[in-house]
Design a protein around this motif. Structure first.
Motif, PDB file in Angstrom:
ATOM      1  N   GLU A   1     -11.145   0.087 -16.121  1.00 48.29           N
ATOM      2  CA  GLU A   1     -11.570   0.820 -14.936  1.00 48.29           C
ATOM      3  C   GLU A   1     -13.069   0.681 -14.703  1.00 48.29           C
ATOM      4  O   GLU A   1     -13.524   0.481 -13.569  1.00 48.29           O
ATOM      5  CB  GLU A   1     -11.185   2.294 -15.082  1.00 48.29           C
TER       6      GLU A   1
ATOM      7  N   LEU B   1     -12.773   3.927  -7.141  1.00 49.62           N
ATOM      8  CA  LEU B   1     -12.201   2.642  -6.745  1.00 49.62           C
ATOM      9  C   LEU B   1     -11.855   1.789  -7.955  1.00 49.62           C
ATOM     10  O   LEU B   1     -10.838   1.087  -7.963  1.00 49.62           O
ATOM     11  CB  LEU B   1     -13.186   1.907  -5.841  1.00 49.62           C
TER      12      LEU B   1
ATOM     13  N   THR C   1      -8.495   2.920  -9.354  1.00 53.57           N
ATOM     14  CA  THR C   1      -7.369   2.482  -8.528  1.00 53.57           C
ATOM     15  C   THR C   1      -7.131   0.983  -8.669  1.00 53.57           C
ATOM     16  O   THR C   1      -5.987   0.533  -8.818  1.00 53.57           O
ATOM     17  CB  THR C   1      -7.632   2.838  -7.056  1.00 53.57           C
ATOM     18  N   TYR C   2      -8.204   0.204  -8.642  1.00 54.32           N
ATOM     19  CA  TYR C   2      -8.060  -1.248  -8.783  1.00 54.32           C
ATOM     20  C   TYR C   2      -7.403  -1.595 -10.120  1.00 54.32           C
ATOM     21  O   TYR C   2      -6.443  -2.378 -10.167  1.00 54.32           O
ATOM     22  CB  TYR C   2      -9.426  -1.929  -8.700  1.00 54.32           C
TER      23      TYR C   2
ATOM     24  N   THR D   1      -6.928   2.825  -2.150  1.00 52.66           N
ATOM     25  CA  THR D   1      -5.935   1.757  -2.285  1.00 52.66           C
ATOM     26  C   THR D   1      -6.253   0.558  -1.391  1.00 52.66           C
ATOM     27  O   THR D   1      -6.145  -0.595  -1.808  1.00 52.66           O
ATOM     28  CB  THR D   1      -4.523   2.293  -1.954  1.00 52.66           C
TER      29      THR D   1
ATOM     30  N   ALA E   1      -9.045  -1.504  -2.752  1.00 52.54           N
ATOM     31  CA  ALA E   1      -8.586  -2.196  -3.957  1.00 52.54           C
ATOM     32  C   ALA E   1      -7.718  -3.395  -3.603  1.00 52.54           C
ATOM     33  O   ALA E   1      -7.827  -4.466  -4.218  1.00 52.54           O
ATOM     34  CB  ALA E   1      -7.823  -1.229  -4.854  1.00 52.54           C
TER      35      ALA E   1
ATOM     36  N   GLU F   1      -9.782  -6.445  -2.842  1.00 52.46           N
ATOM     37  CA  GLU F   1     -10.235  -7.156  -4.037  1.00 52.46           C
ATOM     38  C   GLU F   1      -9.070  -7.883  -4.725  1.00 52.46           C
ATOM     39  O   GLU F   1      -9.238  -8.993  -5.214  1.00 52.46           O
ATOM     40  CB  GLU F   1     -10.881  -6.171  -5.012  1.00 52.46           C
TER      41      GLU F   1
END
Length: 452
Positions: free
Chosen positions: A221, A245, A248-249, A281, A284, A287
């Motif tokens: 994370e 973020l 979540t990623y 979300t 993410a 990315e």
């Protein structure tokens, strides 16, 4: 949860197209062999480098044809180009088809251009072979030009790109996580129809099962949070925003890592988007779109399949799903607008809104292609493609947005045609011009291609 990956298939990007030279004793062997030498020089072109496997033996009779075909590993080829180095009867075509057997291999017939003296009579030979293939109900593409012509290099590169895409999507496995977004009925994909048309398998799992696998450790994370080190946070709390973020990623990445498929369609909203443990979300997903396996949001299966085809055109490309959300008739351009776009495609600062729902940045200027593999309700698949460019002037829209100017059509006529033909409200965008590759892909698959 594990979804099985396609088996027995070599990565399309590592494969080649073969080139076979056929001729007849009725015409000059020296002229035919000179064409082989000139054609081999094309392998050094940047667009064809590493893409060709050339049979150096000139096929002039059944014996020499068999020897030439031995030099081509047909099981490792995405397509076969047959140059009619001189006029040649269909006897050798029968030999070639026998060797190809049941392989679903795209074929291109290459005819030479002779404007004055007829030395090879290649064009007439190509007509003979083409009409024979028609009688056998075999698809083919006609290439016309001489080695060294810039146009023939373009055609060979486009044929190769189309063949890679055909190999990539035929027999593909698309993971559908959840379903299409609520009331996006137009995104529904009939598994039976896709299986019949392209041997594509949809493997569906529930969001509950997927989210069970979305578990990440603190180190992952923290590493992921660095992806937003240059982003601006509108609430002023950048550190908290990056941490949120990053969580979540990392969690979504962990879940996606467990899925073995060629492309993924995910129902990201409202269930994941508004879940407290998955704030951010949409940023993410932007990315995560850099991953080798393409992802389409909103459960868009055909969007995922389209992105898979584009990745076969160019493995380094970053295709992204977008909406055509606005029209500027006065300036003859359209507005592209969506979330889940890689920030590597931005031309300017990235910003996150206070609740981390949306990440915004302008799309960088450059040549662009809009593409959509579309499944109709009667099971027919068709392709929409349009070339144009993203302009340097920045749109004021949030999310990832830009002005798109079509290359060959008025913007209003473009969008009217797109809507009236019933295409879904999503297109997949990719930088570069790939319209010719799409034309070849359509011929290879026997699909209708709508050019805008």
């Amino acid at each position: 949860m594990t979804i099985l990956h396609r088996t027995g298939s070599i990565v399309a990007g590592s494969r080649k197209i073969g080139i076979l030279f056929v001729a007849s004793s009725l015409f000059s062997e020296a002229a035919a062999k000179a064409l082989i030498d000139r054609t081999q020089e094309l392998a050094g072109d940047d667009r064809l480098k590493g893409r060709l496997q050339v049979a150096e033996k000139l096929a002039r009779d059944r014996e020499s044809c068999a020897e030439a075909l031995k030099a081509l590993d047909l099981d490792q080829l995405d397509g076969l180009v047959i140059q009619l180095s001189t006029f040649c009867t269909a006897e050798l075509l029968h030999e070639v088809l026998d060797k190809i057997g049941s392989r679903q291999m795209p074929i291109a017939l290459w005819a030479l251009e002779e404007a004055d003296e007829i030395v090879t009579n290649s064009l007439c030979g190509a007509q003979l072979w083409a009409s024979t293939l028609k009688r056998f109900d075999r698809r083919f593409t006609l290439l016309l030009g001489n080695p060294g012509d810039a146009a023939i290099v373009d055609e060979l590169a486009a044929f190769a790109a189309g063949a890679r895409a055909r190999a990539s999507i035929t027999g593909a496995r698309i993971a559908l996580l959840g379903a299409h977004a609520d009331w996006f009925t137009n995104l529904a994909a009939d598994p039976w129809a896709l299986k019949q048309a392209l041997d594509v398998t949809i493997e569906q799992t529930t969001l509950v099962r997927f989210l069970e696998d979305c578990k990440a450790d603190e180190a992952s994370e923290k590493a992921a949070a660095k992806r937003w080190s240059d982003a601006r946070f509108e609430d002023g709390n950048a550190e908290n925003g990056r941490q949120t973020l990053g969580r979540t990623y990392a969690r979504l990445e962990a879940g996606l890592d467990r899925i073995k498929a060629d492309a993924i369609a995910i129902r990201d909203w409202p269930e994941i988007l508004y879940a407290e443990n998955f704030r951010g979300t949409w940023a993410a997903l932007g990315e995560l779109s850099d991953r080798a396996v393409p992802i389409a949001p909103e459960g868009d299966v055909m969007g995922a399949l389209t992105a898979l085809a584009i990745r076969a055109f160019d493995p380094s490309s970053l295709p992204f799903l977008t909406d055509i959300s606005g029209i500027d008739r006065a300036n003859n351009r359209l507005v592209l607008w969506h979330y889940g776009v890689s920030p590597r495609l931005s031309d300017g600062p990235r910003s996150l809104d206070p609740v981390l729902k949306q990440e915004s940045f302008p799309l960088r200027a450059g040549a662009m292609t809009l593409l959509r593999l579309s499944l109709r309700n009667d099971g027919e698949i068709r392709i929409f493609v349009a070339e144009g460019e993203i302009e340097t002037e920045r749109s004021k829209a949030n999310r990832a947005a830009g002005y798109f100017r079509p290359a060959t059509m008025n913007a209003e006529a473009f969008i009217r045609n797109f809507i009236e033909e019933g295409y879904e409200h999503h297109v997949t965008a990719v930088y570069g011009h790939w319209g010719n590759a799409v034309r070849h892909l359509g011929r290879q698959l026997g699909l209708k291609v709508d050019h805008a």
